[in-house]
Structure formats: C-alpha cells, structure tokens
Design a protein around this motif. Structure first.
Motif, PDB file in Angstrom:
ATOM      1  N   MET A 144       0.935  -1.072  -0.097  1.00  0.00           N
ATOM      2  CA  MET A 144       0.208   0.048   0.049  1.00  0.00           C
ATOM      3  C   MET A 144       0.879   1.433  -0.098  1.00  0.00           C
ATOM      4  SD  MET A 144      -3.117  -0.616   2.440  1.00  0.00           S
ATOM      5  CE  MET A 144      -4.552  -1.829   2.196  1.00  0.00           C
ATOM      6  N   ASN A 145       2.022   1.116   0.802  1.00  0.00           N
ATOM      7  CA  ASN A 145       2.638   2.393   0.961  1.00  0.00           C
ATOM      8  C   ASN A 145       3.411   2.773  -0.507  1.00  0.00           C
ATOM      9  OD1 ASN A 145       2.180   2.639   3.649  1.00  0.00           O
ATOM     10  ND2 ASN A 145       3.937   1.512   4.303  1.00  0.00           N
ATOM     11  N   GLN A 146       3.887   1.483  -0.968  1.00  0.00           N
ATOM     12  CA  GLN A 146       4.430   1.916  -2.465  1.00  0.00           C
ATOM     13  C   GLN A 146       3.529   2.104  -3.433  1.00  0.00           C
ATOM     14  OE1 GLN A 146       6.053  -1.880  -3.390  1.00  0.00           O
ATOM     15  NE2 GLN A 146       7.489  -2.064  -1.839  1.00  0.00           N
ATOM     16  N   ASN A 147       2.362   1.779  -3.396  1.00  0.00           N
ATOM     17  CA  ASN A 147       1.273   2.352  -4.367  1.00  0.00           C
ATOM     18  C   ASN A 147       1.044   3.700  -3.916  1.00  0.00           C
ATOM     19  OD1 ASN A 147      -1.706   0.386  -5.519  1.00  0.00           O
ATOM     20  ND2 ASN A 147      -0.963   2.551  -6.176  1.00  0.00           N
ATOM     21  N   HIS A 148       0.744   3.864  -2.742  1.00  0.00           N
ATOM     22  CA  HIS A 148       0.456   5.454  -2.464  1.00  0.00           C
ATOM     23  C   HIS A 148       1.732   6.266  -2.980  1.00  0.00           C
ATOM     24  CE1 HIS A 148      -1.391   8.708  -0.504  1.00  0.00           C
ATOM     25  NE2 HIS A 148      -0.403   9.066  -0.170  1.00  0.00           N
ATOM     26  N   SER A 149       2.947   6.225  -3.077  1.00  0.00           N
ATOM     27  CA  SER A 149       3.906   6.770  -3.697  1.00  0.00           C
ATOM     28  C   SER A 149       3.718   7.156  -5.114  1.00  0.00           C
ATOM     29  CB  SER A 149       5.394   6.173  -3.285  1.00  0.00           C
ATOM     30  OG  SER A 149       5.550   6.252  -1.889  1.00  0.00           O
ATOM     31  N   LEU A 150       3.417   6.040  -5.840  1.00  0.00           N
ATOM     32  CA  LEU A 150       3.438   5.846  -7.126  1.00  0.00           C
ATOM     33  C   LEU A 150       2.151   6.781  -7.590  1.00  0.00           C
ATOM     34  CD1 LEU A 150       4.187   2.263  -7.959  1.00  0.00           C
ATOM     35  CD2 LEU A 150       5.481   4.365  -8.639  1.00  0.00           C
ATOM     36  N   LEU A 151       1.118   7.025  -6.640  1.00  0.00           N
ATOM     37  CA  LEU A 151      -0.281   7.593  -7.005  1.00  0.00           C
ATOM     38  C   LEU A 151       0.168   9.121  -6.660  1.00  0.00           C
ATOM     39  CD1 LEU A 151      -2.590   5.198  -5.067  1.00  0.00           C
ATOM     40  CD2 LEU A 151      -2.797   6.254  -7.627  1.00  0.00           C
ATOM     41  N   GLN A 152       1.142   9.406  -5.642  1.00  0.00           N
ATOM     42  CA  GLN A 152       1.616  10.536  -5.425  1.00  0.00           C
ATOM     43  C   GLN A 152       2.419  11.199  -6.655  1.00  0.00           C
ATOM     44  OE1 GLN A 152       3.971   9.791  -1.814  1.00  0.00           O
ATOM     45  NE2 GLN A 152       2.272  11.484  -0.810  1.00  0.00           N
ATOM     46  N   GLU A 153       3.215  10.337  -7.278  1.00  0.00           N
ATOM     47  CA  GLU A 153       4.106  10.760  -8.681  1.00  0.00           C
ATOM     48  C   GLU A 153       2.934  11.067  -9.705  1.00  0.00           C
ATOM     49  OE1 GLU A 153       7.494   8.872 -10.295  1.00  0.00           O
ATOM     50  OE2 GLU A 153       7.592   7.755  -8.421  1.00  0.00           O
ATOM     51  N   MET A 154       1.788  10.332  -9.747  1.00  0.00           N
ATOM     52  CA  MET A 154       0.998  10.582 -10.658  1.00  0.00           C
ATOM     53  C   MET A 154       0.179  11.986 -10.401  1.00  0.00           C
ATOM     54  SD  MET A 154      -0.374   6.862 -11.065  1.00  0.00           S
ATOM     55  CE  MET A 154      -1.946   6.998 -11.763  1.00  0.00           C
ATOM     56  N   THR A 155       0.443  12.605  -9.478  1.00  0.00           N
ATOM     57  CA  THR A 155      -0.396  13.874  -8.914  1.00  0.00           C
ATOM     58  C   THR A 155      -1.789  13.850  -8.015  1.00  0.00           C
ATOM     59  OG1 THR A 155      -1.415  14.613 -10.894  1.00  0.00           O
ATOM     60  CG2 THR A 155       1.004  15.214 -10.671  1.00  0.00           C
ATOM     61  N   VAL A 156      -2.066  12.477  -8.057  1.00  0.00           N
ATOM     62  CA  VAL A 156      -3.650  12.317  -7.824  1.00  0.00           C
ATOM     63  C   VAL A 156      -3.854  12.286  -6.177  1.00  0.00           C
ATOM     64  CG1 VAL A 156      -4.535  11.356  -9.804  1.00  0.00           C
ATOM     65  CG2 VAL A 156      -3.460   9.760  -8.168  1.00  0.00           C
ATOM     66  N   SER A 157      -2.738  12.415  -5.183  1.00  0.00           N
ATOM     67  CA  SER A 157      -3.022  12.622  -3.874  1.00  0.00           C
ATOM     68  C   SER A 157      -3.236  14.179  -3.747  1.00  0.00           C
ATOM     69  CB  SER A 157      -1.902  11.944  -2.985  1.00  0.00           C
ATOM     70  OG  SER A 157      -2.311  11.957  -1.669  1.00  0.00           O
ATOM     71  N   SER A 158      -3.379  14.314  -2.339  1.00  0.00           N
ATOM     72  CA  SER A 158      -3.511  15.950  -2.176  1.00  0.00           C
ATOM     73  C   SER A 158      -3.062  15.987  -0.499  1.00  0.00           C
ATOM     74  CB  SER A 158      -5.272  15.855  -2.041  1.00  0.00           C
ATOM     75  OG  SER A 158      -5.807  15.238  -1.004  1.00  0.00           O
ATOM     76  N   PRO A 159      -3.003  16.966   0.070  1.00  0.00           N
ATOM     77  CA  PRO A 159      -2.476  17.317   1.266  1.00  0.00           C
ATOM     78  C   PRO A 159      -3.328  16.785   2.361  1.00  0.00           C
ATOM     79  CG  PRO A 159      -2.514  19.365   0.148  1.00  0.00           C
ATOM     80  CD  PRO A 159      -3.041  18.275  -0.726  1.00  0.00           C
TER      81      PRO A 159
END
Ligand code: MEV
Length: 315
Positions: free
Chosen positions: A242-257
């Motif tokens: 999950m942690n790895q997947n979240h980092s990749l989603l951050q790289e894709m710019t789809v996370s938020s603060p």
C-alpha cells in the motif's frame, strides 16, 4: 420491487487500471444504495432521490442526467408499454425511490451503485430477465457516459459484489482471502470527481508516456504481488505494498495534502500501510489494520481530520 447495491473500495491499482493494468477491488457492504420501484396512481415516472435533492418526473430531466439515462436504457421510451402494462401513460405511472448511504464523489462507487440498484429494481419490476453480465455491461455503458474513460472496475465489483482482480476488457476474475484482513477507510470529506483526476492523468501520460507507462508497470507488479499475498494468507505483506502504491499515486499527482495527512496519521497509529483509494484528490483513503488496531487507527484518522471512517473485513 426493491434492489440494493454495495459501495466499493480499490485496494490496489487505481488509475493504472484505466491503462490495462490489473487492479484489486472489494465490495463495502456497510454502505449501500437502495432503490424501490412502485406503482403510482399519477401518470409519469417520478424519481425521488433525497440525497441529491431530486424529486422530478423523468421527462423533465435531460436524457443524459445520471439517473434518467439509466431509466431510459431499461425503458427506452417512457411511453413503451411494458409486459406489466406499466409506464404506458394510460394506467398511472411509477414512483422510483432512491436512498443511499454511500457518500457522493468519494471514491466509494456511489454512481455505479445507483446505476446497478436501479437497473435491477426496474428490470425486475418490468419482469425483464436480466443476468449479472447484462447488468454489468449496462452499468458500464452508463459509466462511460458520465466518467469519460472508465476502466469498468467500479461497475464490475459492485455488480458481482465479490472481491475482483480486474483487467479492463478481460474476463472477470474473483479472488478469495485465505486469511481475513481488516481495512480502515477514512473519508477526507472533500468531494472529488474521478472524471477530473482520470482526465488529468491522461494529459500527463500524453506528455510523458515513458514515465507514466513505467509507473503503471510498477503498480501492476504491486497488484499481482498483493493478490498472491491475499490468496496465500499473507495479508501482512499488504501494508508495504500500500505504501509503495501510494507513493506512485503521489507521483501521478492524484494525492492531496488531506489524503497524505490521513495516510500518515494511519501509519503513525500503527497501520503497517495506507494509501489513497479511487480517483484521489479528495474522497477516501484506506489503511491496513487488524481487529486489535482498527479502532485506534480509525480514531487517529478522525483526529487528523477525517469526516468519517468505516472498518471493513476482507474475508
Ligand atoms: C475509480 O474508482 C478508479 C479509477 O481507476 C478510474 C477507473 O478505473 O475507471 C481512478
């Protein structure tokens, strides 16, 4: 005639799944859409959906309205006589009541759940014999009207109400957890349209296909390993994935603060891993937990600003 459809969460692989990579999703039965179709003495097809403040006759809605479009698919013309004689404009009409506990625009599949519960309730009211596969493809057509380029994962997991390992345009594969595990879902309370984040990712992918294809490939590997871990009874491995997947989603710019804050709060409270779930930018995140830690992770999420939490077991 009544029908109900659950919510869903994506465990791994959102966004990459739009580009043909595998993703894992599970139904969330704690939240659901309920639809009831009833005879009405007054003419017309009346839709009552208090959650979106809608009380309207079908013909007063544009044909591409999210709910009207589903009804028009099942009942191509409101004047079409049906096997039951209803909806022909001569013998009264229909009342369609839609209620939902699935938050809207939160990554929990509310749109697909409305379509699916509505398709099922209407078709059984009209004595139309409709298989799960037909429900799924009708719901996918509706998703395509409203969500641009959906992969079809939302309608699939909600139609079959089973954990799915999903690859776009491939036969449906379900999976079983050899050992149950617990997920805590935290809602940022920020509505976010999947269509927008999917559109943004597409623009970025068009500009830098090499980078995005390699992110999608990494996510595909995560989804494959996650499925194996779940099926072999090693859910403790999911945290790191999950942690790895979240980092990749951050790289894709789809996370938020706000999503990042909840993800961090879950980890600080002892969750071995956490990630955003669904389209991102707002909506929900998930954290791996166990029965002992789930409550404290949920409390930590609320202290970090979550508007709501759900504890669900994948069995
Ligand atoms: C939405 O629940 C998941 C996305 O991957 C979009 C899709 O698959 O259609 C973001």
């Amino acid at each position: 005639m009544k029908s109900s459809a659950p919510g869903k969460i994506i465990l791994f692989g959102e966004h990459a799944v739009v580009y043909g990579r595998p993703a894992l999703a599970v139904p969330v039965t704690q939240v659901h859409v309920d639809v009831e179709v009833l005879d009405s003495p007054r003419k017309g097809i009346w839709i009552h959906a208090p959650i979106i403040d809608l009380h309207a006759e079908l013909n007063s809605l544009p044909p591409d309205h999210a709910i009207a479009s589903v009804i028009l698919k099942i009942l191509p013309s409101p004047l079409r006589p049906s096997p039951s004689g209803r909806g022909d404009g001569g013998e009264g009409g229909l009342d369609i009541h839609i209620t939902s506990t699935i938050p809207v625009a939160a990554g929990l599949g509310s749109g697909a759940a409305v379509s699916i519960a509505l398709i099922r309730a209407l078709s059984s009211f009209l004595f139309l014999d409709i298989s799960d596969d037909q429900v799924n493809s009708l719901a996918y057509e509706i998703e395509k009207i409203h969500h641009g380029t959906p992969s079809g994962i939302d309608n699939t997991v909600i139609t079959y109400a089973k954990p799915v390992y999903f690859i776009k345009d491939k036969p449906i594969e379900t999976f079983r957890a050899a050992k149950p595990f617990t997920i805590v879902i935290g809602d940022t309370g920020i509505p976010a349209l999947t269509k927008e984040s999917v559109g943004d990712v597409r623009r970025l992918w068009t500009k830098d296909k090499l980078k995005f294809e390699s992110i999608f490939d990494e996510i595909a590997q995560i989804a494959i390993v996650a499925r194996r871990s779940i099926e072999r009874g090693n859910p403790q491995l999911l945290g790191e994935l999950m942690n790895q997947n979240h980092s990749l989603l951050q790289e894709m710019t789809v996370s938020s603060p706000e999503l990042d804050k909840l993800v961090q709060a879950a980890r600080d409270a002892g969750a071995p891993g956490a990630k955003l779930s669904g389209g991102g930018r707002g909506g929900n995140m998930i954290a791996l937990a166990d029965q002992a830690t789930a409550e404290s992770v949920a409390r930590a999420l609320m202290s970090a600003g979550a508007k709501n939490t759900i504890i669900t077991e994948v069995a």
